[in-house]
Motif scaffolding. Structure first.
Motif, short mmCIF file in Angstrom:
data_model
loop_
_atom_site.label_atom_id
_atom_site.label_comp_id
_atom_site.label_asym_id
_atom_site.label_seq_id
_atom_site.Cartn_x
_atom_site.Cartn_y
_atom_site.Cartn_z
N UNK A 52 -10.54 -33.83 13.49
CA UNK A 52 -11.24 -32.96 14.44
C UNK A 52 -12.43 -33.67 15.08
N UNK A 53 -12.83 -34.83 14.54
CA UNK A 53 -13.98 -35.54 15.11
C UNK A 53 -13.63 -36.26 16.41
N UNK A 54 -12.35 -36.34 16.75
CA UNK A 54 -11.96 -36.87 18.07
C UNK A 54 -12.14 -35.75 19.08
N UNK A 55 -12.98 -35.96 20.07
CA UNK A 55 -13.47 -34.88 20.92
C UNK A 55 -12.63 -34.61 22.17
N UNK A 56 -11.67 -35.49 22.45
CA UNK A 56 -10.93 -35.35 23.71
C UNK A 56 -9.53 -35.92 23.56
N UNK A 72 -12.00 -45.58 15.77
CA UNK A 72 -12.18 -44.69 14.63
C UNK A 72 -11.63 -45.33 13.37
N UNK A 73 -12.41 -45.34 12.30
CA UNK A 73 -12.01 -45.97 11.05
C UNK A 73 -11.99 -44.92 9.96
N UNK A 74 -10.85 -44.85 9.25
CA UNK A 74 -10.68 -43.88 8.18
C UNK A 74 -10.05 -44.57 6.98
N UNK A 112 -8.82 -36.11 3.69
CA UNK A 112 -9.36 -35.35 4.81
C UNK A 112 -10.17 -36.32 5.66
N UNK A 113 -10.77 -35.82 6.73
CA UNK A 113 -11.44 -36.72 7.67
C UNK A 113 -12.93 -36.94 7.38
N UNK A 114 -13.43 -36.47 6.26
CA UNK A 114 -14.87 -36.53 6.01
C UNK A 114 -15.41 -37.95 5.95
N UNK A 115 -14.55 -38.94 5.61
CA UNK A 115 -15.01 -40.32 5.53
C UNK A 115 -14.72 -41.11 6.80
N UNK A 116 -14.23 -40.46 7.84
CA UNK A 116 -13.94 -41.17 9.08
C UNK A 116 -15.22 -41.36 9.89
N UNK A 117 -15.32 -42.52 10.54
CA UNK A 117 -16.46 -42.77 11.42
C UNK A 117 -15.98 -43.48 12.69
N UNK A 118 -16.76 -43.30 13.75
CA UNK A 118 -16.41 -43.84 15.06
C UNK A 118 -17.50 -44.80 15.52
N UNK A 119 -17.11 -45.85 16.20
CA UNK A 119 -18.06 -46.81 16.73
C UNK A 119 -17.70 -47.09 18.20
#
Length: 371
Positions: free
Chosen positions: A104-108, A154-156, A162-169
């Protein structure tokens, strides 16, 4: 007439790529779920069924799943036009899909055509090629380039639940189409990814002849959450491949098609990823052009001794279909992957043309017999 076309029974043409995992052979298109296929005794391809175990009837799956030869697992995803715009999942060695991770952290909504895996991570590009279904109502195509958007990676964790450890740069100016491979260095503090970057991406939808496909090496600092990148060839390259045993592992050699005029590729190069590129900007160590009027597609690497764990990484063959537009003949060519000239060691003339296509793979006869 209403009711004549049932989209729940499939919407794709399964002509983008093929894969082999979980004891099955699949044909893919990212607009649909994969289809299981097999080869008949006469060599014809037989479609068995739409593999709905990997999604709901109206869903789809990437055409570029990543298969870890060591564990037998496959990793895949689907991108969507509504939230969640990205869904990641794993398929175990028995071919059984594991629980999905909804991102869900991907906004578009954007075109996520390919991704990469390492021992511990999965890496997803978020490019400037966005998808806006509402544009169809205006008579426009739904995919377009947003010049104001800043591309991201995005790195997971590879086995995330779940996506809680995913981060975007953010990675300004980086628009990925195809990945080649990724791995970890510095004790896991650095992720290295080799992939294409579409330069002059603003022309991607309407004038692809103006787009330069640059092959680049990206280094992702996991602690600082930064990205450094540099080109590894001066040529316009795409369809990069490696020895398939090295998916997710440190790779020294890769092979890529020389893009002349989409979908025509005039030759193939071998790159040594261990070489520095600061001075020349290129780590090409071998190349082979097919000749005037001759074009091929994606090369495939075939290990000479696939069951030998001590075999050198580049000990094998590069195979490809080549069409001669002057003579209207198609040939299957075999090149020595270790040769400094990618020497052609075998040519098979084919009875009919093989059209220019997308992606391919090599499957051993012993594996085909198990299907």
């Amino acid at each position: 007439m209403s009711g004549e076309y049932d989209v729940s029974r499939g919407t794709g043409n399964a002509n983008t790529s093929v894969s082999h995992f979980g004891g099955k052979l699949f044909a893919h298109s990212e607009s649909d779920l994969p289809y299981t296929i097999k080869l008949g005794s006469d060599g014809d391809i037989i479609t068995l069924r739409r593999h709905e175990e990997y999604g709901e009837p109206l869903e789809q799956m990437t055409a570029h799943p990543k298969v870890d030869r060591e564990t037998g697992e496959a990793f895949a995803y689907r991108h969507n036009i509504q939230r969640p715009y990205l869904t990641y999942f794993r398929i175990n060695s028995d071919g059984i899909k594991q629980p999905e991770v909804k991102i869900f952290s991907k906004k578009q909504a954007s075109l996520v055509h390919d991704f990469a895996i390492t021992k511990n991570y999965a890496i997803f590009p978020d490019s400037q090629i966005v998808i806006k279904p509402a544009e169809i109502i205006k008579g426009n195509q739904p995919a377009l380039v947003d010049p104001k958007k800043v591309p991201k990676l995005g790195i997971i964790p590879r086995y995330a639940e779940d996506e809680k450890e995913m981060w975007w740069v953010e990675v300004p100016g980086y628009n990925c189409m195809h990945t080649v491979n990724a791995w970890e260095e510095d004790g896991g503090d650095t992720i290295v990814m080799v992939a294409t970057n579409l330069l002059s991406v603003e022309h991607f939808m309407d004038h692809q002849e103006l787009v330069h496909s640059s092959m680049e090496r990206l280094e992702i600092n996991v602690k600082a959450k930064t990205v450094a990148r540099r080109p590894i060839s001066t040529r316009c390259l795409d369809f990069g491949v490696i020895n398939p045993a090295y998916v997710g592992k440190k790779t020294r050699y890769m092979y890529a098609a020389i893009l002349t005029d989409e979908p025509k590729f005039s030759g193939v190069v071998k790159l040594d990823l261990s070489l520095p590129t600061a001075e020349s900007g290129d780590c090409t160590v071998a190349s082979r052009f097919y000749g005037s009027g001759c074009y091929g597609g994606e090369p495939c690497f075939v290990p000479r001794e696939p069951d030998n764990p001590t075999a050198e990484e580049d000990d094998g063959y590069i195979v490809n279909y080549v069409f001669n537009e002057n003579t209207q003949e198609s040939k299957f060519i075999v090149m020595d992957a270790k040769s400094p000239t990618l020497e052609i060691v075998a040519i098979v003339k084919l009875p009919q043309r093989v059209p220019y296509g997308f992606h391919g793979m090599f499957v051993r006869e012993c594996d085909l017999q198990k299907l």
